[in-house]
Design an enzyme around this catalytic site. Structure first.
Site, short mmCIF file in Angstrom:
data_model
loop_
_atom_site.label_atom_id
_atom_site.label_comp_id
_atom_site.label_asym_id
_atom_site.label_seq_id
_atom_site.Cartn_x
_atom_site.Cartn_y
_atom_site.Cartn_z
N ASP A 82 -8.69 0.61 5.67
CA ASP A 82 -7.42 1.28 5.96
C ASP A 82 -7.60 2.21 7.15
O ASP A 82 -8.45 3.09 7.13
CB ASP A 82 -6.99 2.08 4.72
CG ASP A 82 -5.67 2.82 4.90
OD1 ASP A 82 -5.01 2.66 5.95
OD2 ASP A 82 -5.30 3.56 3.98
N GLY A 83 -6.77 2.00 8.19
CA GLY A 83 -6.77 2.91 9.33
C GLY A 83 -6.94 2.21 10.65
O GLY A 83 -8.03 1.71 10.95
N GLY A 84 -5.87 2.12 11.43
CA GLY A 84 -5.97 1.51 12.75
C GLY A 84 -6.23 0.02 12.73
O GLY A 84 -6.70 -0.55 13.71
N ASP A 100 0.71 5.32 0.02
CA ASP A 100 -0.12 6.50 0.28
C ASP A 100 0.49 7.74 -0.36
O ASP A 100 1.59 8.16 0.00
CB ASP A 100 -0.25 6.73 1.79
CG ASP A 100 -1.18 5.72 2.45
OD1 ASP A 100 -2.29 5.52 1.93
OD2 ASP A 100 -0.79 5.14 3.47
N MET A 109 -0.06 11.68 -0.74
CA MET A 109 -0.77 12.81 -0.14
C MET A 109 -0.20 14.11 -0.69
O MET A 109 1.01 14.25 -0.82
CB MET A 109 -0.64 12.78 1.38
CG MET A 109 -1.05 11.48 2.03
SD MET A 109 -0.88 11.57 3.82
CE MET A 109 -1.07 9.84 4.26
N GLY A 132 -0.20 -0.53 8.76
CA GLY A 132 1.07 0.18 8.80
C GLY A 132 1.86 -0.19 10.03
O GLY A 132 2.74 -1.06 10.00
N HIS A 189 0.84 -1.20 0.00
CA HIS A 189 0.00 0.00 0.00
C HIS A 189 0.88 1.25 0.00
O HIS A 189 1.74 1.42 0.87
CB HIS A 189 -0.89 -0.01 1.23
CG HIS A 189 -1.98 1.01 1.20
ND1 HIS A 189 -3.15 0.83 0.48
CD2 HIS A 189 -2.09 2.22 1.79
CE1 HIS A 189 -3.94 1.88 0.65
NE2 HIS A 189 -3.32 2.75 1.43
N MET A 220 -4.57 10.30 -2.17
CA MET A 220 -5.24 11.27 -1.30
C MET A 220 -4.87 12.65 -1.82
O MET A 220 -4.11 13.40 -1.18
CB MET A 220 -4.82 11.05 0.16
CG MET A 220 -5.41 9.81 0.76
SD MET A 220 -4.81 9.45 2.43
CE MET A 220 -3.45 8.36 2.02
N GLY A 237 -0.56 8.45 9.53
CA GLY A 237 -0.57 7.09 10.03
C GLY A 237 -0.67 7.07 11.55
O GLY A 237 -0.54 8.08 12.22
N GLY A 238 -0.91 5.87 12.09
CA GLY A 238 -0.90 5.69 13.53
C GLY A 238 -2.12 6.18 14.27
O GLY A 238 -2.09 6.30 15.51
#
Length: 216
Positions: free
Chosen positions: A174-176, A32, A34, A196, A30, A65, A143-144
């Site tokens: 995607d996310g957490g 990202d 941005m 991640g 993946h 993004m 992230g995170g």
């Protein structure tokens, strides 16, 4: 079995090739992108994707993004992306359609992405032509972040729409996503997990990837 797509946003960018090789057992990678406009952060662009393509045969899952993403579709396709995700919130619907057409013309897989503020039903104008829908379970940009529990219902709603209109379409989350959330995300209908810190924050990324695959 669910696919795992480690996010290089959590990798060591001073040792990016090394960290890509550390997750070579993954299904996808993946990436990202941005732009500092659609989201309040800037990451990487076309030259880095070109370099990543040279050092791995992993399927490149590129998440744009960016504002008005149709402007960049051809460039990221030529750089080596295998799949591109564009945010429905990033442009007018007709321009999102143009972006998907450009992906089709370039022979890459097509996806749309949803921020937490966006209804699952926003995918309906596009669903029959998609290869994947990406549901964000954090606000995009960094992230995170902590997993947003309320997004489990969005995942379920997207799953129902996919099953009705395009059963072969993947559903990526995607996310957490990690050991504490992966099972619920899969139960809600996800087929691809972006992870991640849950991968790169461990001593053994390969083991972490295997654990996520078996979370259900």
């Amino acid at each position: 079995m669910v696919k795992v797509s480690p996010s290089i946003l959590s990798a060591d960018f001073c040792n990016l090739e090394r960290d890509i090789r550390r997750v070579s057992c993954a299904d996808w990678l993946h990436v990202d992108v941005m732009d500092g406009a659609f989201v309040p952060n800037i990451t990487i662009g076309v030259p880095v994707v070109q370099s990543i393509r040279k050092c791995t045969d992993l399927f490149l899952d590129v998440h744009l993004m960016v504002d008005k993403p149709v402007r960049y579709i051809d460039s990221f396709c030529k750089a080596g992306a295998d799949l591109l995700s564009v945010h429905l919130e990033a442009d007018h619907p007709t321009r999102i359609t143009d972006a998907l057409r450009a992906m089709e013309a370039n022979g890459v897989k097509k996806a749309v992405a949803l921020r937490p503020i966006t209804s699952a039903r926003a995918i309906l104008p596009y669903i029959e032509q998609l290869d994947m829908v990406l549901v964000m379970t954090v606000e995009p940009g960094f992230g995170g972040q902590k997993f947003m529990e309320g997004q489990l219902e969005t995942i379920r709603e997207v799953r129902a729409l996919i099953d009705k209109y395009n059963p072969s379409c993947e559903l990526e989350v995607d996310g957490g996503v990690g050991p504490g959330t992966a099972e619920r995300v899969i139960e809600a209908g996800a087929t691809v997990l972006v992870a991640g810190s849950a991968v790169y924050g461990t001593q053994d990324p390969a083991s972490a990837i295997d654990s996520l695959r078996r979370a259900n």
